[in-house]
Design a protein around this motif. Structure first.
Motif, PDB file in Angstrom:
ATOM      1  N   LYS A 192      -6.739  -4.507  -6.190  1.00  0.00           N
ATOM      2  CA  LYS A 192      -6.871  -3.134  -5.714  1.00  0.00           C
ATOM      3  C   LYS A 192      -6.251  -2.120  -6.667  1.00  0.00           C
ATOM      4  O   LYS A 192      -6.763  -1.002  -6.812  1.00  0.00           O
ATOM      5  CB  LYS A 192      -6.238  -3.003  -4.326  1.00  0.00           C
ATOM      6  N   TYR A 193      -5.146  -2.504  -7.319  1.00  0.00           N
ATOM      7  CA  TYR A 193      -4.400  -1.532  -8.116  1.00  0.00           C
ATOM      8  C   TYR A 193      -4.324  -1.868  -9.606  1.00  0.00           C
ATOM      9  O   TYR A 193      -3.878  -1.036 -10.393  1.00  0.00           O
ATOM     10  CB  TYR A 193      -2.981  -1.385  -7.554  1.00  0.00           C
ATOM     11  N   ASP A 219       0.822  -1.214   0.000  1.00  0.00           N
ATOM     12  CA  ASP A 219       0.000   0.000   0.000  1.00  0.00           C
ATOM     13  C   ASP A 219       0.857   1.265   0.000  1.00  0.00           C
ATOM     14  O   ASP A 219       0.503   2.259  -0.654  1.00  0.00           O
ATOM     15  CB  ASP A 219      -0.959  -0.003   1.189  1.00  0.00           C
ATOM     16  N   LEU A 222       2.246   1.419  -3.778  1.00  0.00           N
ATOM     17  CA  LEU A 222       1.289   1.600  -4.862  1.00  0.00           C
ATOM     18  C   LEU A 222       0.333   2.772  -4.636  1.00  0.00           C
ATOM     19  O   LEU A 222      -0.362   3.181  -5.564  1.00  0.00           O
ATOM     20  CB  LEU A 222       0.532   0.299  -5.115  1.00  0.00           C
ATOM     21  N   SER A 223       0.302   3.314  -3.426  1.00  0.00           N
ATOM     22  CA  SER A 223      -0.460   4.545  -3.204  1.00  0.00           C
ATOM     23  C   SER A 223       0.406   5.785  -3.391  1.00  0.00           C
ATOM     24  O   SER A 223      -0.071   6.913  -3.273  1.00  0.00           O
ATOM     25  CB  SER A 223      -1.063   4.552  -1.792  1.00  0.00           C
TER      26      SER A 223
END
Length: 390
Positions: A159-160, A115, A118-119
């Motif tokens: 999620k990504y 997270d 990738l955030s």
């Protein structure tokens, strides 16, 4: 505010503990953490606490009945015959109290790293508690209860929506991750490991290339026993450069087992600390060349926890944070703090001596055999290039 690199850590990683005589010992993570702090190379602002993975996240890969079995086993509520069907209670993966929570924390550490990267909160992230690459959908295997890398890759996909290159440099084949994504063309797995002829898990042959839509996206280089630095690095470098150029990933996830070292008690390779300087350099390069810097790294095997693991994993973080020019003596304070606890003499320097082991009589033969293995592993990529050029 973006941090270039984060280090996922908690003393609670120590709760993943089978028993005092078991070769898998998470004290190695604490030893590495303490070495980096003593060196002044790891600061509080870079340290991030892991979270527990949820049951829903674990179920991205693992069967729900297996997750429930792990929970019951950790509470002493799972009958022995049922436990053995799930690979629990074996010599490799004995049952221990609260094993679900301890295992979910390791997975959560890897998801925390994912997270952050990738955030966009960090370019690179390291979670040394992870790297348990032998876990299967419904079975524990090879010291691994849950497979954090497999869960993390599924999580990244859902999620990504990214394409993931998984690179595994553990001396044991990354079987659990390979089989999870064996039919998935959006995950490319590359494992370089000691041949399974004499070593667990016995898989990872060159001809394991994937199936269905995933055919051609699994790569294996099983190197010969007693392989030394030069041959190992030649195979790793040549293969990873070509595989990355072929797949062009959005993110790279590296599993950094350090059991290819000569001192490791469970394997038969003859590598030195030299390869652990070079492995992360190329991964770092690939991350910036293809992935906008997005690099997630986890731990893995490594059973000489005193002489090998802290140095090798510290070098990984030092490369990740562009401090990798370190050499010479290890911090005296670190040696003084841990030598009373160690059953062996701790190394005094970052690098190994030139005479680490006696000369290997089959060196030329091993080197040639490994070179042929690389050619076989990369043959589909090269054949495809030839067709495109025609």
């Amino acid at each position: 505010m973006s941090k270039n690199s984060i280090f996922v850590y908690s003393d609670a990683f120590q709760t993943y503990k089978f028993h005092d005589r078991h070769p898998f010992n998470q004290l190695r993570v604490k030893l590495t953490y303490d070495l980096l702090q003593t060196l002044g190379a790891l600061h509080d602002g870079q340290i991030v606490a892991p979270r527990l993975a949820t049951d829903e996240e674990l179920a991205l890969v693992h069967d729900s009945d297996y997750i429930e079995a792990v929970k019951k086993a950790g509470k002493g509520q799972l009958p022995e015959d049922v436990a053995l069907n799930y690979g629990l209670g074996t010599e490799d993966t004995p049952i221990f109290p609260n094993m679900h929570e301890a295992s979910a924390l390791l997975v959560g550490g890897t998801l925390t790293a994912v997270d952050y990267v990738l955030s966009g909160k960090a370019e690179h992230a390291l979670s040394l508690g992870g790297g348990l690459h032998h876990g299967f959908r419904g079975k524990a295997s090879g010291f691994c209860i849950y497979n954090d890398s497999s869960v993390a890759i599924k999580y990244m996909q859902e999620k990504y929506g990214v394409r993931v290159l998984y690179v595994d440099t553990d001396a044991h084949h990354g079987d659990g991750v390979q089989w999870t994504f064996y039919d998935d063309p959006n995950v490319c797995t590359f494992s370089i490991h000691e041949t399974g002829r004499y070593l667990f898990p016995g898989t990872g042959n060159v001809n394991e290339r994937g199936q269905g839509k995933g055919y051609g996206y699994s790569f294996n280089i099983p190197v010969d026993a007693f392989t030394e630095d030069e041959s190992w690095l030649a195979a790793y470098t040549e293969a990873l450069i070509e595989i990355a150029d072929f797949f062009r990933p959005d993110v790279i996830l590296t599993q950094n087992g350090v059991d290819a070292h000569y001192y490791d008690p469970l394997t038969h390779l003859s590598a030195s600390m030299r390869i652990y300087r070079e492995i992360p350099k190329l991964a770092h390069q690939i991350a910036h060349q293809y992935c906008n810097g997005r690099w997630i790294a986890v731990g893995g095997g490594g059973y000489d926890i005193w002489r090998v693991v802290p140095r090798a994993w510290a070098l990984l973080w030092l490369e990740m944070t562009e401090q990798s020019d370190i050499s010479g003596a290890l911090p005296k304070e670190w040696i003084a703090r841990w030598q009373p606890h160690a059953p062996v003499s701790l190394p005094l320097e970052w690098d190994d001596p030139e005479d680490l082991y006696p000369p290997i009589p089959r060196k030329a033969e091993i080197t040639e055999k490994n070179a042929q293995t690389v050619m076989k592993a990369l043959q589909p990529i090269r054949s495809n290039k030839q067709r495109l050029n025609l």
